[in-house]
Design a protein around this motif. Structure first.
Motif, PDB file in Angstrom:
ATOM      1  N   SER A  71       6.695   4.979  -6.588  1.00 34.36           N
ATOM      2  CA  SER A  71       6.120   5.960  -5.658  1.00 34.36           C
ATOM      3  C   SER A  71       5.373   5.251  -4.527  1.00 34.36           C
ATOM      4  N   ASN A  72       5.337   5.876  -3.369  1.00 35.97           N
ATOM      5  CA  ASN A  72       4.703   5.356  -2.158  1.00 35.97           C
ATOM      6  C   ASN A  72       5.325   4.051  -1.672  1.00 35.97           C
ATOM      7  N   GLU A  73       6.577   3.826  -2.005  1.00 37.45           N
ATOM      8  CA  GLU A  73       7.312   2.664  -1.534  1.00 37.45           C
ATOM      9  C   GLU A  73       8.681   3.120  -1.048  1.00 37.45           C
ATOM     10  N   SER A  74       9.286   2.297  -0.225  1.00 34.54           N
ATOM     11  CA  SER A  74      10.663   2.544   0.184  1.00 34.54           C
ATOM     12  C   SER A  74      11.316   1.199   0.463  1.00 34.54           C
ATOM     13  N   LEU A  75      12.601   1.240   0.698  1.00 38.84           N
ATOM     14  CA  LEU A  75      13.329   0.021   1.020  1.00 38.84           C
ATOM     15  C   LEU A  75      13.440  -0.128   2.530  1.00 38.84           C
ATOM     16  N   GLY A  76      13.477  -1.359   2.960  1.00 37.91           N
ATOM     17  CA  GLY A  76      13.684  -1.664   4.362  1.00 37.91           C
ATOM     18  C   GLY A  76      14.541  -2.908   4.475  1.00 37.91           C
ATOM     19  N   VAL A  77      14.851  -3.282   5.690  1.00 30.11           N
ATOM     20  CA  VAL A  77      15.627  -4.489   5.937  1.00 30.11           C
ATOM     21  C   VAL A  77      15.143  -5.107   7.245  1.00 30.11           C
ATOM     22  N   CYS A  78      15.102  -6.424   7.281  1.00 26.15           N
ATOM     23  CA  CYS A  78      14.820  -7.134   8.520  1.00 26.15           C
ATOM     24  C   CYS A  78      16.155  -7.344   9.215  1.00 26.15           C
ATOM     25  N   LYS A  79      16.308  -6.803  10.402  1.00 26.04           N
ATOM     26  CA  LYS A  79      17.567  -6.911  11.124  1.00 26.04           C
ATOM     27  C   LYS A  79      17.728  -8.286  11.779  1.00 26.04           C
ATOM     28  N   PHE A  80      16.729  -9.160  11.649  1.00 22.59           N
ATOM     29  CA  PHE A  80      16.845 -10.522  12.153  1.00 22.59           C
ATOM     30  C   PHE A  80      17.414 -11.439  11.072  1.00 22.59           C
ATOM     31  N   CYS A  81      16.773 -11.452   9.900  1.00 18.16           N
ATOM     32  CA  CYS A  81      17.231 -12.344   8.823  1.00 18.16           C
ATOM     33  C   CYS A  81      18.061 -11.620   7.769  1.00 18.16           C
ATOM     34  N   HIS A  82      18.184 -10.291   7.874  1.00 18.39           N
ATOM     35  CA  HIS A  82      19.010  -9.447   7.000  1.00 18.39           C
ATOM     36  C   HIS A  82      18.548  -9.412   5.550  1.00 18.39           C
ATOM     37  N   ASN A  83      17.282  -9.720   5.305  1.00 20.38           N
ATOM     38  CA  ASN A  83      16.757  -9.636   3.951  1.00 20.38           C
ATOM     39  C   ASN A  83      16.241  -8.233   3.666  1.00 20.38           C
ATOM     40  N   PRO A  84      16.618  -7.671   2.514  1.00 16.66           N
ATOM     41  CA  PRO A  84      16.056  -6.372   2.122  1.00 16.66           C
ATOM     42  C   PRO A  84      14.590  -6.553   1.726  1.00 16.66           C
ATOM     43  N   LEU A  85      13.803  -5.519   1.973  1.00 20.26           N
ATOM     44  CA  LEU A  85      12.361  -5.570   1.762  1.00 20.26           C
ATOM     45  C   LEU A  85      11.869  -4.326   1.051  1.00 20.26           C
ATOM     46  N   LYS A  86      10.706  -4.446   0.464  1.00 21.24           N
ATOM     47  CA  LYS A  86       9.999  -3.289  -0.081  1.00 21.24           C
ATOM     48  C   LYS A  86       8.950  -2.908   0.955  1.00 21.24           C
ATOM     49  N   ILE A  87       8.967  -1.666   1.406  1.00 23.96           N
ATOM     50  CA  ILE A  87       7.991  -1.169   2.377  1.00 23.96           C
ATOM     51  C   ILE A  87       6.919  -0.409   1.606  1.00 23.96           C
ATOM     52  N   ILE A  88       5.694  -0.877   1.702  1.00 29.29           N
ATOM     53  CA  ILE A  88       4.564  -0.213   1.050  1.00 29.29           C
ATOM     54  C   ILE A  88       3.986   0.767   2.071  1.00 29.29           C
ATOM     55  N   GLU A  89       4.273   2.032   1.886  1.00 25.04           N
ATOM     56  CA  GLU A  89       3.936   3.046   2.882  1.00 25.04           C
ATOM     57  C   GLU A  89       2.429   3.203   3.070  1.00 25.04           C
ATOM     58  N   LYS A  90       1.676   3.094   2.001  1.00 21.06           N
ATOM     59  CA  LYS A  90       0.231   3.299   2.083  1.00 21.06           C
ATOM     60  C   LYS A  90      -0.434   2.260   2.983  1.00 21.06           C
ATOM     61  N   SER A  91      -0.024   1.004   2.847  1.00 15.35           N
ATOM     62  CA  SER A  91      -0.635  -0.064   3.638  1.00 15.35           C
ATOM     63  C   SER A  91       0.164  -0.429   4.882  1.00 15.35           C
ATOM     64  N   GLY A  92       1.419   0.025   4.962  1.00 16.21           N
ATOM     65  CA  GLY A  92       2.257  -0.302   6.102  1.00 16.21           C
ATOM     66  C   GLY A  92       2.707  -1.759   6.114  1.00 16.21           C
ATOM     67  N   ASN A  93       2.845  -2.343   4.944  1.00 15.17           N
ATOM     68  CA  ASN A  93       3.275  -3.734   4.820  1.00 15.17           C
ATOM     69  C   ASN A  93       4.664  -3.819   4.236  1.00 15.17           C
ATOM     70  N   ALA A  94       5.291  -4.962   4.460  1.00 19.29           N
ATOM     71  CA  ALA A  94       6.581  -5.260   3.839  1.00 19.29           C
ATOM     72  C   ALA A  94       6.372  -6.412   2.858  1.00 19.29           C
ATOM     73  N   GLU A  95       7.046  -6.318   1.724  1.00 28.31           N
ATOM     74  CA  GLU A  95       6.971  -7.357   0.704  1.00 28.31           C
ATOM     75  C   GLU A  95       8.376  -7.747   0.279  1.00 28.31           C
ATOM     76  N   PRO A  96       8.527  -8.980  -0.190  1.00 28.50           N
ATOM     77  CA  PRO A  96       9.839  -9.385  -0.728  1.00 28.50           C
ATOM     78  C   PRO A  96      10.157  -8.552  -1.968  1.00 28.50           C
ATOM     79  N   LEU A  97      11.441  -8.374  -2.241  1.00 27.66           N
ATOM     80  CA  LEU A  97      11.836  -7.629  -3.441  1.00 27.66           C
ATOM     81  C   LEU A  97      11.638  -8.461  -4.699  1.00 27.66           C
ATOM     82  N   TYR A  98      11.567  -9.765  -4.526  1.00 31.84           N
ATOM     83  CA  TYR A  98      11.258 -10.642  -5.650  1.00 31.84           C
ATOM     84  C   TYR A  98      10.519 -11.852  -5.114  1.00 31.84           C
ATOM     85  N   THR A  99       9.806 -12.533  -5.981  1.00 33.58           N
ATOM     86  CA  THR A  99       9.066 -13.730  -5.556  1.00 33.58           C
ATOM     87  C   THR A  99       9.554 -14.952  -6.293  1.00 33.58           C
TER      88      THR A  99
END
Length: 99
Positions: A71-99
């Motif tokens: 909840s309160n997350e969605s998927l995103g993608v960087c159209k420069f490096c084409h990596n999928p991301l987790k978008i944290i809607e509450k904070s407006g940040n992007a995080e890697p899907l894995y570390t």
């Protein structure tokens, strides 16, 4: 299946299906991989793709979404490096899907 493999499959799915269907940048959200802040695009929720893709593709996409998103997350993608991301809607940040 390892998370790394699932991320690679999601990345290929995004490229193969031309996602996101809408091209709206999330300004101020920085890619954790390449550092770009003007290339992040939010991916559509699986329900938004009904009628725009075939049902088998929507089911695959729904499976990816369920694998990564809470909840309160969605998927995103960087159209420069084409990596999928987790978008944290509450904070407006992007995080890697894995570390």
């Amino acid at each position: 299946m390892e998370t790394n493999e699932v991320v690679q499959r999601l990345q290929q799915f995004i490229l193969d299906n031309g996602l996101p269907k809408t091209d709206v940048a999330l300004f101020g959200v920085k890619c954790p991989y390449c550092g770009k802040s003007d290339r992040i695009r939010q991916l559509e929720n699986p329900e938004e793709l009904h009628g725009k893709s075939d049902s088998e593709d929507i089911q695959k996409y729904s499976d990816f979404w369920a694998y990564f998103i809470r909840s309160n997350e969605s998927l995103g993608v960087c159209k420069f490096c084409h990596n999928p991301l987790k978008i944290i809607e509450k904070s407006g940040n992007a995080e890697p899907l894995y570390t």
